[in-house]
Design an enzyme around this catalytic site. Structure first.
Site, PDB file in Angstrom:
ATOM      1  N   GLU A 271       0.836  -1.203   0.000  1.00 51.67           N
ATOM      2  CA  GLU A 271       0.000   0.000   0.000  1.00 51.67           C
ATOM      3  C   GLU A 271       0.871   1.254   0.000  1.00 51.67           C
ATOM      4  O   GLU A 271       1.890   1.325   0.693  1.00 51.67           O
ATOM      5  CB  GLU A 271      -0.892   0.001   1.246  1.00 51.67           C
ATOM      6  CG  GLU A 271      -1.681   1.286   1.463  1.00 51.67           C
ATOM      7  CD  GLU A 271      -2.277   1.379   2.853  1.00 51.67           C
ATOM      8  OE1 GLU A 271      -3.168   2.232   3.041  1.00 51.67           O
ATOM      9  OE2 GLU A 271      -1.859   0.612   3.751  1.00 51.67           O
ATOM     10  N   LYS A 334      -9.629   2.974  -2.762  1.00 52.33           N
ATOM     11  CA  LYS A 334     -10.052   2.468  -1.456  1.00 52.33           C
ATOM     12  C   LYS A 334     -11.416   3.022  -1.068  1.00 52.33           C
ATOM     13  O   LYS A 334     -11.673   4.232  -1.172  1.00 52.33           O
ATOM     14  CB  LYS A 334      -9.012   2.850  -0.396  1.00 52.33           C
ATOM     15  CG  LYS A 334      -9.243   2.214   0.965  1.00 52.33           C
ATOM     16  CD  LYS A 334      -8.103   2.547   1.907  1.00 52.33           C
ATOM     17  CE  LYS A 334      -8.290   1.871   3.251  1.00 52.33           C
ATOM     18  NZ  LYS A 334      -7.196   2.213   4.197  1.00 52.33           N
ATOM     19  N   CYS A 384      -5.266  -2.163   3.025  1.00 45.85           N
ATOM     20  CA  CYS A 384      -5.125  -2.027   4.478  1.00 45.85           C
ATOM     21  C   CYS A 384      -6.267  -2.732   5.199  1.00 45.85           C
ATOM     22  O   CYS A 384      -6.563  -3.888   4.929  1.00 45.85           O
ATOM     23  CB  CYS A 384      -5.032  -0.554   4.851  1.00 45.85           C
ATOM     24  SG  CYS A 384      -4.586  -0.245   6.582  1.00 45.85           S
TER      25      CYS A 384
END
Length: 525
Positions: A271, A334, A384
C-alpha cells in the site's frame, strides 16, 4: 465488587484469546464469568458490568492504538490515551447493550437468557461492523478462532458472525450447566439434558462440517499462480521525505529484480509504496512503468493519486495494475477509509487533530469493488484494513474474483499485536469466499492464506524481504456467503426481536400476580 471482578475476568480472558497470545480455547468459556455476574442483576447494572468487561477487553487488546497515535501521529500521550478510551468505550457500549437487552428481555428466565444471548451478540456485532465510515470489525469474537481450522470452515456459510454465534452459544450453555441453582432447582434442572444436547450437538455438527470440508477432494486442479510479494520495510519517517525518494525507488527496484529471478506470474508491492502521487509525478511514474516493462511482468502496487473535482484537488488511496509492458490495466480506489488515518471522524469536535497520513486534505472514497484480470484469472484488491470487513471483501468475489490481493502498511503498529490481529482476519475472508489471498505489506506480515484459512508462508516484522507464494485460484462456484452475504446476521436480528417479544410478553403477563422466587432472582427488599 465480586460482580465487577467477574466482568474484569471476562475482559482478560477475551483479550488472551486473540493474537498475539492466541489462547483461542479460552474464548469458549470467557463469557461465563460475565453471565454469572449479570444474570441476577437489574438491566442497568447488567449494562454497567458489560461495559466494564468491554473496557478491559478492548483496552488490553487495542492498546497498540496509543503507540500509533504517539509515534506516527505526533499526538501527545495525554491525548492518545483518551482517544483509546473513547474507542474502547464506543466498542464496549455494544457489550453493555448486549447485557442490558439479554437481562431486560429474558427477565432472568434461564432458558430465554441462554437462547437470546447468541442471537443478540451476533446482531450487535454485525451492527458495529457495518457502518461505512465508523464500522469497526476489529476483535469480533469469531476472529479468535482463526487457528481452529475445523470450526473456521463454517464461515463459508455464515461468515465470521456464525463463529461468534457458536462461541456465545457454547458459553451460554455451559453457564446454564454450571450454575448451582439451575443444577439443583426444578424446573430448570429438568432442562439440563435438552441444553446439553443442543449445545454439544451444534458444536459437533460444526466440527463435522469443518472436517468434511478439509478432507474433501480439492477443486479441479489448475496451474498454480506464482506471486512475488515485495516487502520493502521503509520507515514511516522516510516515506514522504523528498530526500529519500530515490532511495525508496532503488530499494523496490532491487527487491523486484531479485523477485523476477524466480519467474513469477505477478509481482505485488504494498500500500502507498510510491513516495509520490502516481501519474502526478512524471519522474517517479516513469521509473515504475519502465521497471514493469523491463521485467515483462505484471505489477500491482499501491499509490496515492489526486484528481480535480469541482475546482479542488481530491486525494485517493489507490492500487494500480500494470501489464508486462507497463500499461495501466486497472485501478482500485479504497472504499473504507481509516478513521484518524485518512479522515478525522467527528471533525467539528476533534478539530485539533491532524491526519496520520500525509496527503492533500481528507481522502476521497472509492465507489466500486473493482474486479481486475490477470493471466485469464479475475481478482480483486483490498487496501489495508478493508480486509477486516466481510461484506466489502465478498462483493468482488460474487462478481467473479477468483483470488484476492491485500496490500497494506502495518508499520503504524510497531511490534505490537496489531499486525498479527490484522492478518488473522484475512484467514476468515479466505474461508468465507473459498479463495486464496496474497498479502504484501511495507512491513507487517506479508504472506499467503489458502482457501481453508491456513496462513503460510509469511515474512517477519520489520524485515526487507521477497516472498514467493504459489496460489490456486478458485475454479468452483461462489460460496453461500459470497452470494448472499450477511443473511445469518439478518436472521439473528429477526430472532432476537422474536425471542425478546415472546419472553417479554410471557413474563409481563404474570408480573402483577404473586410469583414464587425464581432461581437466580434476588429476594424482594
Amino acid at each position: 465488587m465480586k460482580f465487577f471482578g467477574l466482568a474484569v475476568a471476562t475482559g482478560v480472558l477475551l483479550a488472551l484469546s486473540f493474537p498475539r497470545m492466541d489462547w483461542e480455547f479460552l474464548a469458549w468459556g470467557a463469557l461465563i464469568p460475565l453471565f454469572f455476574a449479570v444474570f441476577i442483576q437489574t438491566p442497568k447494572r447488567a449494562a454497567l458490568l458489560g461495559f466494564t468487561a468491554g473496557m478491559v477487553f478492548y483496552g488490553l487488546s487495542l492498546s497498540w492504538v496509543t503507540n500509533t497515535l504517539v509515534n506516527y501521529g505526533n499526538i501527545p500521550t495525554v491525548i492518545a490515551w483518551p482517544i483509546l478510551f473513547l474507542l474502547a468505550g464506543y466498542l464496549s457500549a455494544y457489550m453493555a447493550i448486549f447485557c442490558f437487552l439479554t437481562v431486560q428481555l429474558s427477565r432472568n428466565q434461564p432458558l430465554f437468557f441462554i437462547a437470546l444471548a447468541p442471537f443478540l451478540w451476533t446482531a450487535l456485532e454485525y451492527l458495529r461492523s457495518t457502518h461505512l465510515e465508523y464500522g469497526f470489525s476489529w476483535q469480533g469474537l469469531g476472529y479468535s478462532q482463526y487457528l481452529n481450522l475445523p470450526v473456521l470452515q463454517m464461515a463459508d456459510l455464515t461468515g465470521v458472525y456464525g463463529i461468534s454465534f457458536l462461541i456465545v452459544g457454547v458459553n451460554a450453555g455451559l453457564f446454564y450447566l454450571f450454575h448451582p441453582r439451575l443444577r439443583q432447582e426444578a424446573p430448570w434442572r429438568l432442562y439440563r439434558t435438552h441444553v446439553s444436547v443442543a449445545m454439544f450437538g451444534l458444536y459437533a455438527l460444526v466440527l463435522a462440517y469443518g472436517w468434511s470440508v478439509m478432507n474433501a477432494h480439492e477443486e479441479k486442479p489448475v496451474k498454480p499462480l506464482k506471486v512475488a510479494l515485495v516487502q520493502g520495510n521503509i520507515p514511516q519517517q522516510m516515506k514522504w521525505d523528498p530526500q529519500y525518494k530515490q532511495q525508496i525507488l532503488d530499494t523496490y527496484r532491487e527487491l523486484t529484480m531479485k523477485a523476477a529471478v524466480s519467474g513469477p506470474d505477478f509481482i505485488v508491492w504494498p500500500e502507498a509504496v510510491t513516495p509520490f502521487y502516481f501519474l502526478n509525478d512524471l519522474e517517479g511514474t516513469t521509473a515504475v512503468v519502465t521497471l514493469a516493462d523491463e521485467l515483462d511482468t505484471p505489477l500491482l502496487f499501491g499509490s496515492p493519486r489526486a484528481e480535480q473535482q469541482g475546482g479542488k484537488w481530491v486525494s485517493y488511496n489507490s492500487a494500480y495494475l500494470l501489464s508486462g509492458n507497463g500499461n495501466i490495466k486497472g485501478r482500485y480506489d479504497k472504499i473504507h477509509l481509516v478513521p484518524f488515518g485518512e479522515f478525522i471522524p467527528w471533525q467539528s469536535l476533534l478539530f485539533f487533530l491532524d491526519k496520520l497520513v500525509v496527503g492533500i486534505g481528507d481522502f476521497g472514497r472509492g465507489e466500486e469493488a473493482t474486479v481486475l484480470s490477470l493471466n485469464g484469472y479475475k481478482f480483486a484488491v483490498s487496501i489495508c484494513y478493508e480486509i477486516t470487513f466481510p461484506d466489502l471483501v465478498r462483493r468482488p468475489v460474487d462478481n467473479g474474483a477468483q483470488f484476492l490481493v491485500n496490500i497494506t502498511n502495518d508499520a503504524w503498529f510497531g511490534k505490537s499485536a496489531a499486525s498479527y490481529q490484522h492478518i488473522s482476519m484475512a484467514a476468515l475472508r479466505a474461508v468465507e469466499n473459498r479463495v486464496p489471498i496474497v498479502r504484501a505489506a511495507n512491513t507487517g506480515i506479508s504472506g499467503a492464506v489458502d482457501r481453508l484459512g491456513r496462513i503460510a508462508p509469511t515474512t517477519e516484522l520489520f524485515e526487507r524481504e521477497v516472498l514467493i507464494a504459489n496460489i490456486q485460484p478458485r475454479t468452483g462456484p461462489a460460496t453461500l456467503y459470497s452470494r448472499y452475504g450477511d443473511w445469518f446476521c439478518y436472521l439473528s436480528l429477526l430472532v432476537s426481536v422474536g425471542l425478546g417479544t415472546v419472553a417479554w410478553r410471557r413474563t409481563r403477563s404474570f408480573s402483577t400476580a404473586p410469583q414464587p422466587a425464581r432461581p437466580g432472582t434476588p429476594p424482594a427488599p
